[in-house]
Motif scaffolding. Structure first.
Motif, PDB file in Angstrom:
ATOM      1  N   LYS A  65      14.169 -10.595  40.713  1.00 41.97           N
ATOM      2  CA  LYS A  65      14.741 -11.761  41.396  1.00 41.97           C
ATOM      3  C   LYS A  65      15.546 -11.355  42.627  1.00 41.97           C
ATOM      4  O   LYS A  65      15.648 -12.125  43.589  1.00 41.97           O
ATOM      5  CB  LYS A  65      15.608 -12.573  40.433  1.00 41.97           C
ATOM      6  N   TYR A  66      16.113 -10.138  42.608  1.00 38.49           N
ATOM      7  CA  TYR A  66      16.856  -9.655  43.773  1.00 38.49           C
ATOM      8  C   TYR A  66      15.915  -9.067  44.824  1.00 38.49           C
ATOM      9  O   TYR A  66      16.138  -9.219  46.029  1.00 38.49           O
ATOM     10  CB  TYR A  66      17.878  -8.606  43.360  1.00 38.49           C
ATOM     11  N   THR A  71      21.691 -12.054  53.690  1.00 35.78           N
ATOM     12  CA  THR A  71      21.148 -11.337  52.533  1.00 35.78           C
ATOM     13  C   THR A  71      22.193 -11.214  51.431  1.00 35.78           C
ATOM     14  O   THR A  71      21.896 -11.427  50.246  1.00 35.78           O
ATOM     15  CB  THR A  71      20.663  -9.938  52.948  1.00 35.78           C
ATOM     16  N   ALA A  72      23.418 -10.886  51.820  1.00 34.44           N
ATOM     17  CA  ALA A  72      24.498 -10.751  50.838  1.00 34.44           C
ATOM     18  C   ALA A  72      24.767 -12.078  50.130  1.00 34.44           C
ATOM     19  O   ALA A  72      24.930 -12.107  48.899  1.00 34.44           O
ATOM     20  CB  ALA A  72      25.767 -10.253  51.525  1.00 34.44           C
ATOM     21  N   SER A 102      22.634 -14.564  49.795  1.00 32.63           N
ATOM     22  CA  SER A 102      21.458 -14.861  48.971  1.00 32.63           C
ATOM     23  C   SER A 102      21.504 -14.107  47.648  1.00 32.63           C
ATOM     24  O   SER A 102      21.245 -14.678  46.579  1.00 32.63           O
ATOM     25  CB  SER A 102      20.173 -14.513  49.729  1.00 32.63           C
ATOM     26  N   LEU A 103      21.841 -12.833  47.709  1.00 38.40           N
ATOM     27  CA  LEU A 103      21.929 -12.023  46.494  1.00 38.40           C
ATOM     28  C   LEU A 103      23.018 -12.549  45.563  1.00 38.40           C
ATOM     29  O   LEU A 103      22.845 -12.569  44.331  1.00 38.40           O
ATOM     30  CB  LEU A 103      22.192 -10.563  46.850  1.00 38.40           C
ATOM     31  N   LEU A 130      15.442  -6.830  37.968  1.00 39.07           N
ATOM     32  CA  LEU A 130      15.758  -6.700  39.397  1.00 39.07           C
ATOM     33  C   LEU A 130      14.789  -7.465  40.301  1.00 39.07           C
ATOM     34  O   LEU A 130      15.027  -7.565  41.506  1.00 39.07           O
ATOM     35  CB  LEU A 130      15.768  -5.220  39.793  1.00 39.07           C
ATOM     36  N   ALA A 162      14.551 -11.364  47.519  1.00 37.60           N
ATOM     37  CA  ALA A 162      15.455 -11.945  48.523  1.00 37.60           C
ATOM     38  C   ALA A 162      14.887 -11.889  49.949  1.00 37.60           C
ATOM     39  O   ALA A 162      14.973 -12.880  50.692  1.00 37.60           O
ATOM     40  CB  ALA A 162      16.821 -11.277  48.458  1.00 37.60           C
ATOM     41  N   ILE A 201      21.722 -15.709  43.887  1.00 41.24           N
ATOM     42  CA  ILE A 201      20.744 -15.352  42.857  1.00 41.24           C
ATOM     43  C   ILE A 201      21.459 -14.802  41.620  1.00 41.24           C
ATOM     44  O   ILE A 201      21.111 -15.140  40.476  1.00 41.24           O
ATOM     45  CB  ILE A 201      19.740 -14.322  43.400  1.00 41.24           C
ATOM     46  N   TRP A 202      22.468 -13.989  41.842  1.00 42.47           N
ATOM     47  CA  TRP A 202      23.209 -13.354  40.746  1.00 42.47           C
ATOM     48  C   TRP A 202      23.978 -14.369  39.901  1.00 42.47           C
ATOM     49  O   TRP A 202      23.914 -14.358  38.672  1.00 42.47           O
ATOM     50  CB  TRP A 202      24.150 -12.307  41.339  1.00 42.47           C
TER      51      TRP A 202
END
Length: 418
Positions: A315-316, A275-276, A278-279, A313, A319, A282-283
Motif C-alpha cells: 500500500k505504501y 509523498t510524505a 500521502s504515506l 508494504l 504511493a 495511507i498509514w
C-alpha cells in the motif's frame, strides 16, 4: 416485506411499480409476469437508454464552444461512456446504479441549462435511489456558484491588469490570492444574497436532507452496522487509480509521462511533501471493510487479495502511482475554470472519503462527470478507449455467465461481478 439489509431508499422500486403496473394493466399481464426477473431488469434497460441520450446532450452542452468536434466524435464518445464497464454491467441486473446515474445526469443537464427547480426535483429522485447522490445536488449548486465566482475573478484580474490565472502553475502565492478573493467575495452580504437567490432550490433540498439525517439518525437506512462513515482518505487514491486504468488512452500517454517527469524535476520539494502526506494518510487512514475480505463474488475482493495483501508494504509502494494518477487527473481538467475544479474536488472528497467499503460502483458518477468535462481526445484515443471497454465488458459478462461457483454453506449459484 422490506429487507432490513437494504440500505438505500425505495426509488428503484417506486419507479418499477410506476412503469410496470400501468403496462401490465394495459396488456392484461398476470402477477407472475409483472414481478418476473426479466420485467424488473427491463427497467434498467430503459434507464440505460435514457443515460445514452443524456450523455450525448451533456457532451453537446459542455463542449458546445468546441466547433472542431464533429458529430461523429460526439456520438462515439457517448457510446464509449454508455459502455463504461462498471455501469454497463449493471444494465442487465436489477441494481440502483443505472437509475441513480440517470437522475443525477438529468439533474446536471438541467443545471447547465439554468432550470434549477427541475434540477432539484431530479436530484431528489437521484437521492431516492442512493442517499450519497445528495453530494451531486451540491455539485449542481456549486456549478452555479462557480460561474459567478469565475465572473468576479475575471473582473478582479482585469482590474489588476492580469492576463490569465496563474494558479495552475501551482505557486503558494496564487493559492493565497484565490483564498483571499474567496473570503472577500463570500463575506459580502450583496454577493451572498445573489448566490442564495440563485441556489435557493438546492438549499431547500440540502436542508431537507439534513432533517432526514437527523430524524433517521444517519444517512443509511437498514443495515447501518455495515455502512458506518469514516475518514477513509485512501479511497481518493483508489478512485484516481481506477480512473487512470479506465481512461489510460487519455491519462497514460508518453507526452503526459514526460510532462510529469519534468514537473517532478522542477518541483522536488513540493512532490516530496505530497509523498510524505500521502504515506501518512495511507498509514493512518486505511480501512478494510469486512465485506471486502469476505465476499469473493466481487472483483474488489481479488484486487485486495492479489495486490494489497501480497505484502504489508504494498500500500505504501503504490504511493507514486497515486501521485501520478492525481497529477494526470488534474492536468486533464486544466481547461476548466479554477472554481469549477475546486467544487468538483470538494464533492469528490465528500462522496469517496466517508466510504469504508472499497466498491467500484461508488466511483461511477464521479468518473462520468470527470470524463464528460475533459477535452475531447483524438479519434484514435476514443477508438482505443471504446475497444478497451468492449473487451472488458465481453470478459466480465462471459465470466458472470459461465464461471459460476457455490459457497460451502449455500446451495445457490454464485457469480463473479463488479
Amino acid at each position: 416485506m422490506w429487507d432490513p439489509m437494504i440500505t438505500t431508499l425505495p426509488g428503484l422500486y417506486l419507479v418499477s411499480v410506476g412503469i410496470v403496473k400501468p403496462v401490465a394493466w394495459l396488456c392484461g399481464w398476470t402477477g407472475s409476469v409483472v414481478c418476473s426477473t426479466g420485467m424488473l431488469r427491463f427497467i434498467n434497460l430503459l434507464f440505460s437508454a435514457g443515460n445514452f441520450y443524456l450523455l450525448y446532450l451533456l457532451l453537446s452542452k459542455i463542449h458546445q464552444k468546441n466547433k472542431a468536434v464533429s458529430g461523429f466524435q460526439r456520438i462515439l464518445s457517448t457510446l464509449t461512456l454508455a459502455m463504461f464497464p462498471t455501469l454497463y454491467f449493471f444494465t442487465f441486473l436489477y441494481y440502483t446504479d443505472p437509475g441513480s446515474v440517470f437522475f443525477t445526469l438529468f439533474a446536471y443537464l438541467m443545471c447547465l441549462y439554468g432550470n434549477h427547480k427541475t434540477s432539484v426535483l431530479l436530484g431528489f429522485c437521484g437521492f431516492m435511489f442512493r442517499q450519497t447522490n445528495i453530494v451531486w445536488t451540491v455539485f449542481c449548486a456549486g456549478n452555479t456558484v462557480a460561474e459567478k465566482l469565475n465572473e468576479a475573478w475575471k473582473t478582479e484580474l482585469q482590474k489588476k491588469k492580469d492576463e490569465k490565472i496563474s494558479f495552475r502553475k501551482g505557486s503558494f502565492s496564487d493559492l493565497m490570492r484565490i483564498l483571499r478573493f474567496l473570503i472577500k467575495y463570500l463575506t459580502s452580504p450583496k454577493n451572498l444574497f445573489t448566490l442564495t437567490a440563485l441556489t435557493w432550490p438546492y438549499i431547500i433540498l440540502v436542508v431537507g436532507f439534513c432533517v432526514f439525517v437527523f430524524i433517521n439518525g444517519g444517512i443509511v437506512v437498514g443495515d447501518r452496522s455495515s455502512h458506518e462513515a469514516c475518514l477513509h482518505f485512501p479511497q481518493m487514491f483508489y478512485f484516481l487509480s481506477f480512473t487512470v486504468f479506465f481512461s489510460f488512452p487519455h491519462l497514460v500517454t508518453p507526452s503526459k509521462i514526460k510532462k510529469f517527469y519534468l514537473s517532478l524535476r522542477k518541483h522536488p520539494v513540493q512532490y516530496s511533501l505530497i509523498t510524505a502526506i500521502s504515506l501518512f494518510l495511507i498509514w493512518k487512514f486505511t480501512y478494510v471493510h469486512k465485506y471486502l475480505l469476505a465476499d469473493n463474488r466481487h472483483y474488489t475482493f481479488y484486487v485486495w487479495r492479489k495486490v494489497f495483501q501480497r505484502h504489508e508494504l504494498v500500500k505504501y509502494v503504490l504511493a507514486p502511482v497515486y501521485i501520478f494518477s492525481c497529477w494526470s487527473f488534474a492536468d486533464t481538467l486544466k481547461s476548466k475554470p479554477i472554481f469549477w475544479i475546486l467544487m468538483y474536488f470538494v464533492c469528490l472528497l465528500a462522496v469517496t472519503v466517508p466510504q469504508k467499503l472499497l466498491e467500484f460502483r461508488y466511483f461511477i458518477l464521479p468518473f462520468l462527470i470527470y470524463r464528460l468535462n475533459i477535452p475531447f481526445p483524438s479519434l484514435y484515443r476514443q477508438l482505443l478507449e471504446l475497444a478497451f471497454y468492449i473487451a472488458v465488458n465481453a470478459i466480465t459478462l462471459y465470466v458472470f455467465l459461465n464461471k459460476t461457483f457455490q459457497w460451502a454453506n449455500s446451495d445457490e449459484i454464485q457469480r463473479f461481478m463488479w
